[in-house]
Design a protein around this motif. Structure first.
Motif, PDB file in Angstrom:
ATOM      1  N   ARG A 172      28.574 -51.058 -16.096  1.00 43.88           N
ATOM      2  CA  ARG A 172      28.312 -49.288 -15.944  1.00 43.88           C
ATOM      3  C   ARG A 172      29.227 -48.600 -16.797  1.00 43.88           C
ATOM      4  NH1 ARG A 172      29.583 -46.396 -10.891  1.00 43.88           N
ATOM      5  NH2 ARG A 172      28.290 -47.966 -10.399  1.00 43.88           N
ATOM      6  N   SER A 173      29.871 -49.051 -17.529  1.00 39.68           N
ATOM      7  CA  SER A 173      30.450 -48.388 -18.169  1.00 39.68           C
ATOM      8  C   SER A 173      29.837 -47.884 -19.662  1.00 39.68           C
ATOM      9  CB  SER A 173      32.345 -49.065 -18.724  1.00 39.68           C
ATOM     10  OG  SER A 173      32.049 -50.207 -19.419  1.00 39.68           O
ATOM     11  N   LYS A 174      28.749 -49.741 -20.252  1.00 40.22           N
ATOM     12  CA  LYS A 174      28.041 -48.973 -21.282  1.00 40.22           C
ATOM     13  C   LYS A 174      26.948 -48.765 -20.550  1.00 40.22           C
ATOM     14  CE  LYS A 174      29.474 -54.120 -23.234  1.00 40.22           C
ATOM     15  NZ  LYS A 174      29.080 -55.065 -23.791  1.00 40.22           N
ATOM     16  N   LEU A 175      26.728 -48.899 -19.177  1.00 39.60           N
ATOM     17  CA  LEU A 175      25.208 -48.003 -19.612  1.00 39.60           C
ATOM     18  C   LEU A 175      25.527 -46.610 -19.605  1.00 39.60           C
ATOM     19  CD1 LEU A 175      23.832 -50.502 -16.115  1.00 39.60           C
ATOM     20  CD2 LEU A 175      22.991 -49.855 -18.460  1.00 39.60           C
ATOM     21  N   VAL A 176      26.657 -45.905 -19.067  1.00 39.28           N
ATOM     22  CA  VAL A 176      26.750 -44.625 -18.952  1.00 39.28           C
ATOM     23  C   VAL A 176      26.823 -43.998 -20.215  1.00 39.28           C
ATOM     24  CG1 VAL A 176      28.763 -42.857 -18.744  1.00 39.28           C
ATOM     25  CG2 VAL A 176      28.306 -44.610 -16.541  1.00 39.28           C
ATOM     26  N   GLU A 177      27.373 -44.723 -21.011  1.00 40.08           N
ATOM     27  CA  GLU A 177      27.595 -44.642 -22.268  1.00 40.08           C
ATOM     28  C   GLU A 177      26.054 -44.332 -23.047  1.00 40.08           C
ATOM     29  OE1 GLU A 177      29.690 -47.270 -24.973  1.00 40.08           O
ATOM     30  OE2 GLU A 177      31.387 -47.039 -23.776  1.00 40.08           O
ATOM     31  N   SER A 178      24.982 -44.747 -23.153  1.00 37.52           N
ATOM     32  CA  SER A 178      23.809 -45.284 -23.228  1.00 37.52           C
ATOM     33  C   SER A 178      22.754 -43.968 -22.474  1.00 37.52           C
ATOM     34  CB  SER A 178      23.292 -46.918 -23.522  1.00 37.52           C
ATOM     35  OG  SER A 178      22.824 -46.853 -21.966  1.00 37.52           O
ATOM     36  N   GLY A 179      22.816 -43.520 -21.358  1.00 41.42           N
ATOM     37  CA  GLY A 179      23.190 -41.956 -21.282  1.00 41.42           C
ATOM     38  C   GLY A 179      22.386 -42.124 -19.748  1.00 41.42           C
ATOM     39  N   LEU A 180      23.452 -43.582 -19.811  1.00 37.67           N
ATOM     40  CA  LEU A 180      22.905 -43.683 -17.174  1.00 37.67           C
ATOM     41  C   LEU A 180      23.326 -42.249 -16.618  1.00 37.67           C
ATOM     42  CD1 LEU A 180      21.544 -45.436 -15.186  1.00 37.67           C
ATOM     43  CD2 LEU A 180      23.979 -46.134 -15.086  1.00 37.67           C
ATOM     44  N   ASN A 181      22.399 -41.679 -16.615  1.00 35.98           N
ATOM     45  CA  ASN A 181      22.894 -40.669 -14.810  1.00 35.98           C
ATOM     46  C   ASN A 181      23.334 -41.108 -13.783  1.00 35.98           C
ATOM     47  OD1 ASN A 181      21.565 -37.983 -16.844  1.00 35.98           O
ATOM     48  ND2 ASN A 181      20.051 -38.970 -16.637  1.00 35.98           N
ATOM     49  N   ARG A 182      24.401 -40.263 -13.491  1.00 35.70           N
ATOM     50  CA  ARG A 182      24.317 -40.686 -11.647  1.00 35.70           C
ATOM     51  C   ARG A 182      23.933 -40.931 -10.741  1.00 35.70           C
ATOM     52  NH1 ARG A 182      29.128 -41.648  -9.384  1.00 35.70           N
ATOM     53  NH2 ARG A 182      29.788 -40.796  -6.931  1.00 35.70           N
ATOM     54  N   TRP A 183      22.489 -39.904 -10.866  1.00 35.35           N
ATOM     55  CA  TRP A 183      21.547 -39.771  -9.914  1.00 35.35           C
ATOM     56  C   TRP A 183      20.750 -40.377 -10.039  1.00 35.35           C
ATOM     57  CZ3 TRP A 183      16.716 -39.865 -12.001  1.00 35.35           C
ATOM     58  CH2 TRP A 183      16.609 -38.695 -12.727  1.00 35.35           C
ATOM     59  N   GLU A 184      20.894 -41.180 -11.308  1.00 42.17           N
ATOM     60  CA  GLU A 184      19.729 -42.562 -11.418  1.00 42.17           C
ATOM     61  C   GLU A 184      20.454 -44.001 -10.205  1.00 42.17           C
ATOM     62  OE1 GLU A 184      18.171 -43.007 -15.313  1.00 42.17           O
ATOM     63  OE2 GLU A 184      19.725 -42.620 -16.217  1.00 42.17           O
ATOM     64  N   ILE A 185      21.584 -43.974  -9.816  1.00 42.38           N
ATOM     65  CA  ILE A 185      22.488 -44.918  -9.689  1.00 42.38           C
ATOM     66  C   ILE A 185      22.134 -44.582  -7.668  1.00 42.38           C
ATOM     67  CG2 ILE A 185      24.742 -46.054  -8.907  1.00 42.38           C
ATOM     68  CD1 ILE A 185      25.965 -45.129 -11.209  1.00 42.38           C
ATOM     69  N   GLY A 186      21.463 -42.911  -7.418  1.00 41.94           N
ATOM     70  CA  GLY A 186      21.692 -42.471  -6.414  1.00 41.94           C
ATOM     71  C   GLY A 186      19.922 -43.197  -6.049  1.00 41.94           C
ATOM     72  N   GLU A 187      19.396 -42.806  -7.114  1.00 43.15           N
ATOM     73  CA  GLU A 187      17.643 -43.156  -6.468  1.00 43.15           C
ATOM     74  C   GLU A 187      18.138 -44.414  -6.343  1.00 43.15           C
ATOM     75  OE1 GLU A 187      13.412 -43.202  -6.954  1.00 43.15           O
ATOM     76  OE2 GLU A 187      15.568 -41.331  -6.429  1.00 43.15           O
ATOM     77  N   ILE A 188      18.275 -45.578  -7.195  1.00 39.47           N
ATOM     78  CA  ILE A 188      18.229 -46.860  -6.716  1.00 39.47           C
ATOM     79  C   ILE A 188      18.591 -47.151  -5.526  1.00 39.47           C
ATOM     80  CG2 ILE A 188      19.366 -49.131  -7.299  1.00 39.47           C
ATOM     81  CD1 ILE A 188      19.812 -48.219 -10.198  1.00 39.47           C
ATOM     82  N   ALA A 189      19.712 -46.550  -4.339  1.00 38.16           N
ATOM     83  CA  ALA A 189      20.627 -46.513  -3.298  1.00 38.16           C
ATOM     84  C   ALA A 189      19.690 -46.643  -2.493  1.00 38.16           C
ATOM     85  CB  ALA A 189      22.172 -45.924  -3.329  1.00 38.16           C
ATOM     86  N   SER A 190      18.375 -44.929  -3.105  1.00 34.96           N
ATOM     87  CA  SER A 190      17.900 -44.394  -2.316  1.00 34.96           C
ATOM     88  C   SER A 190      16.756 -45.329  -1.836  1.00 34.96           C
ATOM     89  CB  SER A 190      17.541 -43.223  -2.451  1.00 34.96           C
ATOM     90  OG  SER A 190      16.574 -42.325  -2.026  1.00 34.96           O
TER      91      SER A 190
END
Length: 458
Positions: free
Chosen positions: A56-74
């Motif tokens: 998670r930490s490295k992905l956030v540093e590289s530009g991962l948005n929180r809504w993208e995590i929500g999209e996976i769960a959705s």
């Protein structure tokens, strides 16, 4: 460099999961040879979810948005809901609700705050799907809350994305508002679902055995279809089919919810694929299934089908019926062209009451004429199977291909079939099938007087 590798691996997992998801999403909601597709796509999303949690930490540093995590769960929730629609297993429906509720509570989509149009459309689709799941689960409070949230979100989108047309989403808000209002108008004296507290399934075995001394048929499949000019609906679930769906399932209560221990690895990820709510560490792995109760029948829901499509799906289900099982067919439609059978809206209360009185009188006359119709040895003549019909077509059309006649259903009575015809021409189906004892078909016909009681539906 390591961060780039993590990001590229994550994107590759996303693309792989999305390809498998698209394959499952495009499959029809009926037919039995689909379970292996579901297992593959779930494993792909489980691997994706575990990967994003571990990095998670490295992905956030590289530009991962929180809504993208929500999209996976959705997507996982959407996957489980589609599997419920194919199998009618309540555990899939509950898992979908668990995932959607987690997305809502954790505010995965709030980060965008109207800055990203793509994220906003994903958020709108999330609310629309969660509304449908809450509707079928029958969580009234959550349904009202989501409807208000969707309304505010659409209004916010219109004001912040002025270059985009949100007309379709305004229609979605109107649909769910109308559906909730229409369903609230009916006061339920008891749950629509089959309730073990009110309907004793084990105690009825002895009673049923008297009528099935040699063979006891089991109810396993149902086909529900509705076609009206202006019916209340949300998505592709009309108010008619929604109530039938509720009637064909068990009402969960008390001991029906059996808590199961979540079996996890050292890093906290769930091993058992059936307890998927553990993937987001919710510890809500509950199963609505009760081993002492029979399973819910599989249901195929058709919204405004053509006659050819209806008969094709009906033939497929009948062909896959296992021995000693019975199928239910529910059809709700107008008799003949819509312009001839659907009452026109009235402007005044007095004229509306007059219209209801006329329709009631007409229904009474039709039932009287049905009783006095000549029959040959209690049977309709074969020509009369093709006189009255259901109209499965748009308003103003006159094509004979939109007519569904009682005779069209005769080939399917080679298998045990239970018909429920909700139409002003249902008497033709009742007379045709209710009196044919040599065929294994039973028909319940609801006349236009019932349609008047439910007039707001249309």
């Amino acid at each position: 460099m390591a961060g780039e590798d993590v990001s590229s691996n994550f994107r590759a997992l996303v693309e792989n999961a999305d390809r498998k998801f698209a394959r499952v999403r495009d499959l029809p909601a009926f037919g039995r040879a689909q379970s292996h597709y579901f297992q593959k796509v779930f494993k792909a999303y489980m691997k994706l979810w575990n990967y994003q949690q571990s990095h998670r930490s490295k992905l956030v540093e590289s530009g991962l948005n929180r809504w993208e995590i929500g999209e996976i769960a959705s997507r996982i929730g959407q996957l489980y809901f589609s599997q419920y629609m194919r199998t009618s297993e309540a555990r899939f429906l509950l898992e979908a609700f668990v995932f959607y509720e987690a997305i809502l509570k954790r505010s995965y989509f709030d980060e965008a705050q109207g800055k990203d149009l793509g994220a906003r459309f994903k958020e709108l689709r999330f609310y629309a799907r969660f509304l449908l799941v809450s509707l079928i689960v029958d969580r009234k409070q959550m349904l009202l809350h989501l409807a208000d949230k969707l309304r505010l979100l659409v209004d916010h989108s219109i004001s912040n994305f002025r270059e985009t047309n949100f007309k379709e989403w305004r229609l979605v808000v109107q649909e769910i508002t109308r559906f909730i209002e229409s369903d609230t108008n009916l006061t339920y004296l008891r749950p629509l679902r089959y309730c073990a507290m009110l309907d004793s399934y084990p105690a009825s075995q002895t009673y049923l055995a008297r009528f099935h001394a040699k063979k006891l048929f089991k109810f396993r499949d149902a086909l529900l279809a509705s076609y009206h000019r202006n019916e209340v609906k949300y998505a592709e679930v009309t108010l008619d089919t929604y109530r039938m769906m509720q009637c064909l399932e068990w009402e969960p209560s008390g001991s029906f919810y059996q808590k199961k221990p979540v079996e996890a690895k050292e890093n906290g990820f769930v091993v058992d694929h059936t307890l998927t709510s553990g993937l987001i560490d919710m510890n809500l792995a509950a199963d609505m299934a009760d081993p002492s109760l029979p399973p819910n029948p599989r249901k195929a829901i058709l919204y405004r089908p053509t006659v050819s499509h209806l008969l094709a799906v009906l033939a497929m289900i009948c062909d896959e019926l296992s021995p000693e099982t019975v199928m239910l067919l529910y059809l709700s439609a107008s008799g003949g062209p819509a312009r001839e059978n659907v009452a026109q809206p009235e402007n005044s209360v007095g004229s509306s009451r007059t219209s209801k009185s006329k329709l009631l009188a007409r229904a009474s006359q039709e039932q009287k004429s049905y009783k006095s119709e000549p029959h040959s040895n209690g049977k309709l003549m074969s020509a009369e199977y093709y006189e009255n019909h259901l109209w499965l077509g748009p308003r103003g059309g006159s094509s004979g291909s939109n007519n569904l006649y009682p005779g069209d259903l005769i080939p399917f009575t080679r298998k045990p079939l239970f018909l429920i015809i909700d139409s002003d021409t249902s008497r033709a189906f009742k007379a045709g099938f209710g009196r044919r004892r040599e065929r294994r078909a039973c028909c319940y016909a609801s006349f236009s007087s019932e349609a008047i009681i439910r007039e707001p539906i249309y």
